[in-house]
Enzyme design. Structure first.
Site, PDB file in Angstrom:
ATOM      1  N   LYS A 277       0.837  -1.199   0.000  1.00  0.00           N
ATOM      2  CA  LYS A 277       0.000   0.000   0.000  1.00  0.00           C
ATOM      3  C   LYS A 277       0.872   1.249   0.000  1.00  0.00           C
ATOM      4  O   LYS A 277       2.000   1.224   0.484  1.00  0.00           O
ATOM      5  CB  LYS A 277      -0.840   0.024   1.294  1.00  0.00           C
ATOM      6  CG  LYS A 277      -1.965  -0.972   1.363  1.00  0.00           C
ATOM      7  CD  LYS A 277      -2.710  -0.848   2.682  1.00  0.00           C
ATOM      8  CE  LYS A 277      -3.820  -1.871   2.806  1.00  0.00           C
ATOM      9  NZ  LYS A 277      -4.933  -1.673   1.850  1.00  0.00           N
ATOM     10  N   ARG A 351     -10.265 -11.510   2.421  1.00  0.00           N
ATOM     11  CA  ARG A 351     -11.124 -12.573   1.884  1.00  0.00           C
ATOM     12  C   ARG A 351     -10.422 -13.928   1.945  1.00  0.00           C
ATOM     13  O   ARG A 351     -11.079 -14.963   2.072  1.00  0.00           O
ATOM     14  CB  ARG A 351     -11.564 -12.207   0.457  1.00  0.00           C
ATOM     15  CG  ARG A 351     -10.432 -12.060  -0.521  1.00  0.00           C
ATOM     16  CD  ARG A 351     -10.820 -11.251  -1.748  1.00  0.00           C
ATOM     17  NE  ARG A 351     -10.935  -9.818  -1.459  1.00  0.00           N
ATOM     18  CZ  ARG A 351     -11.283  -8.899  -2.349  1.00  0.00           C
ATOM     19  NH1 ARG A 351     -11.566  -9.243  -3.607  1.00  0.00           N
ATOM     20  NH2 ARG A 351     -11.367  -7.634  -2.016  1.00  0.00           N
TER      21      ARG A 351
HETATM   22  N1  BES Z   1      -7.908  -3.773   4.640  1.00  0.00           N
HETATM   23  C1  BES Z   1      -8.163  -3.410   3.293  1.00  0.00           C
HETATM   24  C2  BES Z   1      -9.485  -2.679   3.105  1.00  0.00           C
HETATM   25  C3  BES Z   1      -9.598  -1.326   3.784  1.00  0.00           C
HETATM   26  C4  BES Z   1      -9.355  -0.179   3.075  1.00  0.00           C
HETATM   27  C5  BES Z   1     -10.016  -1.237   5.090  1.00  0.00           C
HETATM   28  C6  BES Z   1      -9.486   1.055   3.689  1.00  0.00           C
HETATM   29  C7  BES Z   1     -10.139  -0.016   5.694  1.00  0.00           C
HETATM   30  C8  BES Z   1      -9.885   1.137   5.000  1.00  0.00           C
HETATM   31  C9  BES Z   1      -8.194  -4.646   2.393  1.00  0.00           C
HETATM   32  O1  BES Z   1      -7.411  -5.704   2.803  1.00  0.00           O
HETATM   33  C10 BES Z   1      -7.724  -4.215   1.053  1.00  0.00           C
HETATM   34  O2  BES Z   1      -6.613  -3.810   0.958  1.00  0.00           O
HETATM   35  N2  BES Z   1      -8.597  -4.319   0.047  1.00  0.00           N
HETATM   36  C11 BES Z   1      -8.282  -3.928  -1.265  1.00  0.00           C
HETATM   37  C12 BES Z   1      -8.798  -4.974  -2.205  1.00  0.00           C
HETATM   38  C13 BES Z   1      -8.313  -4.821  -3.623  1.00  0.00           C
HETATM   39  C14 BES Z   1      -6.841  -5.099  -3.697  1.00  0.00           C
HETATM   40  C15 BES Z   1      -9.080  -5.773  -4.498  1.00  0.00           C
HETATM   41  C16 BES Z   1      -8.942  -2.591  -1.545  1.00  0.00           C
HETATM   42  O3  BES Z   1     -10.060  -2.363  -1.081  1.00  0.00           O
HETATM   43  O4  BES Z   1      -8.310  -1.755  -2.195  1.00  0.00           O
HETATM   44 ZN    ZN Z   2      -5.397  -5.537   2.134  1.00  0.00          ZN
END
Ligand code: BES
Ligand code: ZN
Ligand code: ZN
Length: 496
Positions: A277, A351
């Site tokens: 990230k 997931r």
């Molecule tokens: N933990 C994150 C989702 C999240 C984002 C929680 C902002 C709280 C605040 C999750 O694991 C994630 O990174 N999801 C990705 C999925 C994508 C790579 C398909 C996302 O939402 O960008």
């Molecule tokens: Zn994530």
């Protein structure tokens, strides 16, 4: 903080403030407000007719040294339009009053009931609102001087009915509020102070305290069970994963009763893994165990409230790190169910761990599932930080849950889970992929991925990514973790 019923007339209770609420456009001042108004020689009525006091939701009117009452202040909280008012709104009203008066330095306050809201439900929400209003994220601040000066020590509840139900409702409200604060404490913990092992230890301490059965699976047991999706995520970190299993069993289990399975995403820190990230806001990813905290808080409340059905809670807990052994985009993992997964993006890890989490909950006997997870940024695009996204199948099961969210006064919105979205997680080389192809629908493809491991078990998925944490404080709640979904989950379990 003490909360207790007060039987003497409210006008003779000595306190720093007497609190009650007023509706928007209250044509004529009625009930306790009429009493107060006549004691105050019609001053209240003139404030209303001049438009200074409107009753708009959570507006505040503070009157010093009101005539006719012993309390030093009268605080009126706006309750909005009376035809839109629900008893659960008392949570926000009580929390707002509490936080406002605490800031003013009040030590003792009186909450005065109004006509039609004197029963058990009203007391429950007032108690819950007071308890969650009293939470601050100041654990790691060493200068506590300011804070110690400002502490409300006691709240008297005046004008409520007196019956066994009403007394019990005070305890129920307090337990639910404290369980939300328990979850909020966990969510606040930074990841160096809450690794998967430490989360398991805290869950164990909670379970022992409230008398729930608990088992903690370590990395060896997790390997034995072949939880390949969880292991894939965990292998990038030096911290070993854990699976926390907590059981509640009712004293007299009905044979053939449903068994509720609660599964929570316990990613104690989400760097994104190899699909790392950006640095901006990455520190927030300590709250990626919000689903786990929600389910642990719910179990804590249920241990006291004792629903009629057995409940099994399963928390897969891990870090998501880009270590030397980390899984890489394109890797294929074999989940506990046997399904193969092509990992397209290592940041879609929630997931993956839930795949093994829900499957294991079913293996342990859950007949009905609910998972809670900070799963996607996409849910914030869809619903902002207002509604929690609620997915589920069959639809009747989701509708039943949505009834509980209404009863508990929480905003959740039903999201689609039609078969067409399933095609978006087909993989060319494995059974499924962990991100959707094409554009859009990110929260839905995330939900569909979990559904692949749920099969036909009635299931609800709560995407709390945008609601478990708020950056802006609210009048009734400190900024930071919210404790969202616990009241709805408790209501649902109690009615199942
Ligand atoms: N933990 C994150 C989702 C999240 C984002 C929680 C902002 C709280 C605040 C999750 O694991 C994630 O990174 N999801 C990705 C999925 C994508 C790579 C398909 C996302 O939402 O960008
Ligand atoms: Zn994530
Ligand atoms: Zn995550």
């Amino acid at each position: 903080m003490q909360i207790q019923f007060e039987s003497q007339p409210y006008s003779s209770i000595q306190a720093d403030a007497l609190v009650t609420y007023i509706f928007d456009k209250e044509d004529k001042i009625e009930g306790v407000l009429a009493d107060l108004n006549s004691a105050m020689k019609d001053r209240l009525a003139s404030l209303v007719s001049s438009g200074e006091v409107t009753g708009k939701p959570l507006s505040l009117t503070l009157i010093h040294f009101p005539e006719g009452v012993e309390a030093k202040r009268l605080l009126l909280i706006g309750a909005g339009k009376s035809d839109k008012f629900a008893t659960a709104d008392l949570r926000k009203i009580a929390g707002t009053a509490f936080r406002y008066l605490k800031n003013l330095g009040a030590k003792k306050i009186v909450f005065l009931a109004r006509e039609g809201q004197r029963g058990a439900n009203a007391v429950r929400y007032v108690a819950e609102g007071l308890v969650i209003g009293d939470f601050e994220s100041d654990k790691y601040k060493t200068d506590k001087k300011e804070k110690d000066k400002k502490e409300i020590q006691s709240v008297a509840l005046a004008g409520f009915d007196s019956s066994h139900d009403v007394t019990k409702a005070l305890d129920d409200g307090r337990v639910i509020g404290e369980s939300m604060n328990f979850a909020r404490d966990l969510i606040n913990e930074p990841s160096n102070r809450l690794t998967p092992r430490m989360l398991a230890a805290k869950a164990e301490a909670m379970a022992k305290e409230v008398g729930l059965g608990i088992e903690i699976l370590d990395e060896r047991k997790i390997s034995e069970l072949k939880m390949g999706a969880l292991i894939g995520v965990a292998q990038g970190s030096i911290e070993p994963p854990r699976v926390i299993v907590i059981r509640y069993n009712p004293e007299h289990a009905r044979p053939g009763a449903p068994v509720l399975g609660l599964v929570g995403k316990g990613v104690t820190f989400d760097t994104g893994g190899i699909s790392i990230k950006p640095a901006d806001n990455m520190e927030k990813m300590k709250y990626d165990m919000g689903g786990a905290a929600t389910m642990l808080g719910t179990m804590r409340a249920l241990a006291y409230l004792k629903p009629a059905v057995p409940v099994i809670c399963v928390i897969p807990a891990t870090e998501n790190m880009p270590g030397g052994r980390a899984q890489k985009p394109g890797d294929v993992q074999i989940a506990m169910s046997g399904k193969t997964i092509e990992v397209i993006n290592t940041d879609a890890e929630g997931r993956l761990i839930l795949a093994d989490g829900v499957f294991y909950a079913r293996k342990l006997g859950a007949t009905h599932l609910i998972d809670a997870a900070t799963l996607t940024g996409a849910i914030q695009v869809a619903l902002a930080h207002i509604h929690t996204g609620a997915f589920g199948a069959p639809r009747e099961y989701l509708d039943q849950f949505l009834e509980s969210t209404k009863a508990a006064g929480e905003k959740m919105w039903p999201m689609p889970i039609d078969d067409e979205y399933r095609d978006m997680i087909k993989s060319d080389i494995a059974d499924i992929r962990n991100t959707g192809t094409g554009k859009g629908g990110g929260a839905i493809t995330g939900a569909w991925f979990i559904k692949e491991f749920v099969d036909d078990t009635p299931w609800i998925h709560l995407d709390i990514a945008a609601t478990t944490w708020v950056d802006a404080g609210r009048p009734w709640l400190a900024k930071g973790p919210t404790g969202v979904a616990i009241p709805s989950l408790v209501d649902f379990a109690m009615k199942l």
